[in-house]
Each structure stands twice: as structure tokens, then as C-alpha cells.
Design a protein around this motif. Structure first.
Motif, short mmCIF file in Angstrom:
data_model
loop_
_atom_site.label_atom_id
_atom_site.label_comp_id
_atom_site.label_asym_id
_atom_site.label_seq_id
_atom_site.Cartn_x
_atom_site.Cartn_y
_atom_site.Cartn_z
N PRO A 129 32.38 62.97 46.10
CA PRO A 129 32.88 63.13 44.73
C PRO A 129 32.02 62.33 43.75
N ARG A 130 31.73 62.93 42.62
CA ARG A 130 30.90 62.25 41.62
C ARG A 130 31.81 61.41 40.72
N THR A 131 31.94 60.14 41.06
CA THR A 131 32.77 59.19 40.33
C THR A 131 31.92 58.00 39.92
N ARG A 132 32.48 57.13 39.09
CA ARG A 132 31.77 55.90 38.71
C ARG A 132 31.48 55.05 39.94
N SER A 189 34.99 72.74 46.02
CA SER A 189 35.12 71.85 44.87
C SER A 189 35.72 70.53 45.31
N PRO A 212 36.98 66.40 43.93
CA PRO A 212 37.57 65.79 42.73
C PRO A 212 36.56 64.97 41.93
N HIS A 213 35.63 65.65 41.27
CA HIS A 213 34.59 64.98 40.50
C HIS A 213 35.13 64.52 39.14
N THR A 214 34.58 63.42 38.67
CA THR A 214 34.84 62.99 37.29
C THR A 214 33.57 63.08 36.44
N TRP A 215 32.44 63.40 37.05
CA TRP A 215 31.18 63.62 36.35
C TRP A 215 30.70 65.03 36.61
N GLU A 264 27.61 67.53 37.37
CA GLU A 264 26.49 67.20 38.27
C GLU A 264 25.21 66.84 37.52
N PHE A 323 25.52 63.44 36.07
CA PHE A 323 25.48 62.46 37.14
C PHE A 323 24.04 62.21 37.59
#
Length: 295
Positions: free
Chosen positions: A112-115, A146, A148-151, A153, A156
Motif C-alpha cells: 500500500p502506498r502510505t506515508r 486494488s 488501500p493506498h493513500t497516495w 502512484e 508516490f
């Protein structure tokens, strides 16, 4: 030896002799360094023979830069020694993880793309670049579900490049496969990438899965027309960059791969902007690096 790179090929053992003798302008070869992390022997001697005539790229598949734990220090030292030995034009790795609690897995798995993952991956890239003393390129993964990304792609990837000082290896087949599987627009995805961060491009083939719903990044067929079209679109925007034809399954004769390579070479030369010479690059000064402990 060639000093200006256009289109290259993944180097396969059955093609070693033909690859060594090939004199196509701008050609270069990519290998997985994991196959050459040895102190000597015929395999490494052959790689050095190829390096004496052609530029090389080392494309790693096992550093697991997206894993919570940092890269294995012993593996970093072995890779750094190989880099010193063969002086590749480019070193690259995947934006993926493949290790868990000391075990290695055969897949390049996305995260997942998170901080939190951004912080972790930027730190791991920093450790790798410090060990090698050079800038590396990071490859975008293929997506099949899919997460749960917050960014987004492309945002990111741009932030990862800014923070770590790394470059991007843009795998256009991965972008096409991911867009098909997730219902996105691959062209818009390419348009959003930061042009100055792109160091290399990969082109490969794909196939549908057994159910016919997903595309699989299989590397066992020729580059598809849609991927060629996306490649031309990217070159029109950013100019030519060193580009590799990947083939890892159903390997055809060298001459067939060379014809596909010539197609990429012609596209790279077609806009008249010239080709970037790809040379080993130091980590750019002033990059907003993540503080980390030395491995």
C-alpha cells in the motif's frame, strides 16, 4: 565499446556468444546481479568478457526494498563488489517486497502506498545508494488488485525520487497491464511522471490470465502494439532514454530479439533530440534524503 546507449536486451545464457559479437550501434545488455554474486568462476568471467565490449545494466530482483526490514547487509556488500568489478552503466531494483522473517519468496509483491511505506522505502533506497555510492533507478510494479493506498502512484514515485535522490525505471508494460487490470488510463499515468527522474525504460510482453479478465506481466511474448504506442508517447514528451527489451519466457532466437530491439532503437532516434549517454551517476547533492542508520 559502445558509450552511448539506445536500446538494449536482457542477456540470456543461450545468446552469450551472439551477444558478445553483436555490433549494433547503441546496444547494451541487462543481467540480474543475483546470478553473478560469486568470487570467480566461468559465469563471472563470461560477464566480464561481455562488459569488455558492451555496457551492462544490473537489474536486481531480491533486495526487497519495500519490506519493513532494511536490505540484507551481506547482500549489499556482495552487490557493491560486483558493481565495482563490472562498472555497470545502471543499477536498478523493484518497488516491491519479497522477504518476510528471513524467508525469500519468488514474487515481487506490491505494498500500500502510505506515508509509512514511503518513509520505509526511501530509507532502504538510501541504504542501497550509500552502499553502492551511486544513484539507482526504481521500477514501477504491475498491479492485479486494488490495495488501500493513500497516495496516487505517480505522486508516490515522484516523492520517492525527490526524497531519496533515486531515479525511475519506467516499465511501460507494467503500466499498461496495471491500467487494464484496475481500469485506469496508462497514457495519463505516463504523462504524470516527472520527466527529469526517468533514467530508463523497459518494454516487455504480456498475456491474459486463464479467465481472460486480467493481463499478466509474463515477459514471454513480443511487445504488444499498445505498449509500443505508449512508448512513442513517452518519448515524444521526454525525449529518448535508454530502453530495454525484456524476454524471460519462451525465449526466441537472438536474431528475433534483435529485430525487436531495432524497432525500439529506431523510435529512440526518430525525434532528432539525440540519445542520453547513460553513465554511473553519484547521488545528487542536496537531495532531501531520509535520515537513517548506517547498515
Amino acid at each position: 565499446m559502445t558509450t552511448t546507449l539506445t536500446a538494449g536486451l536482457g542477456l540470456k545464457p543461450q545468446h552469450f556468444d551472439q551477444a558478445l559479437r553483436c555490433d549494433a550501434p547503441g546496444i547494451w545488455y541487462e543481467v540480474h546481479p543475483e546470478n553473478y554474486l560469486v568470487a570467480g568462476g566461468p559465469r563471472l568471467a563470461w560477464l566480464e568478457a561481455v562488459r569488455a565490449r558492451h555496457p551492462l545494466s544490473l537489474h536486481g530482483v531480491s533486495l526487497s526494498l519495500a519490506a519493513a526490514q532494511g536490505p540484507d547487509p551481506q547482500r549489499l556488500r556482495a552487490l557493491a563488489e560486483l558493481v565495482r568489478r563490472v562498472q555497470p552503466a545502471l543499477v536498478s531494483e523493484h518497488l516491491a517486497w519479497s522477504t518476510w522473517r528471513g524467508r525469500y519468496y519468488p514474487d515481487l509483491l506490491p505494498v500500500p502506498r502510505t506515508r509509512a511505506t514511503l518513509d520505509c522505502i526511501a530509507a532502504n533506497i538510501g541504504r542501497l545508494q550509500d552502499a553502492l555510492g551511486r544513484r539507482i533507478a526504481i521500477e514501477n510494479p504491475s498491479h492485479y488488485v486494488s490495495l488501500p493506498h493513500t497516495w496516487g502512484e505517480t505522486d508516490f514515485l515522484a516523492e520517492l525520487a525527490r526524497r531519496s535522490g533515486c531515479g525511475l525505471l519506467v516499465d511501460i508494460n507494467n503500466a499498461h497491464v496495471s491500467a487494464h487490470n484496475l481500469g485506469d488510463d496508462a497514457g495519463a499515468w505516463l504523462d504524470a511522471l516527472p520527466a527529469g527522474a526517468i533514467m530508463e525504460v523497459h518494454l516487455a510482453g504480456h498475456r491474459p490470465d486463464a479467465g481472460g479478465q486480467l493481463l499478466v506481466d509474463s515477459h514471454d511474448s513480443a511487445v504488444a502494439p499498445a505498449v509500443w504506442a505508449l512508448f512513442r508517447r513517452l518519448c515524444d514528451r521526454i525525449g529518448p532514454v535508454p530502453t530495454l527489451i525484456e524476454r524471460d519466457g519462451d525465449i526466441p532466437p537472438f536474431a528475433e530479439l534483435l529485430r525487436e530491439r531495432e524497432q525500439a532503437h529506431a523510435i529512440l532516434l526518430s525525434d532528432g533530440k539525440g540519445i542520453r549517454a547513460l553513465r554511473p551517476r553519484a547521488i545528487p547533492p542536496g537531495a532531501d534524503r531520509v535520515l537513517r542508520e548506517t547498515a
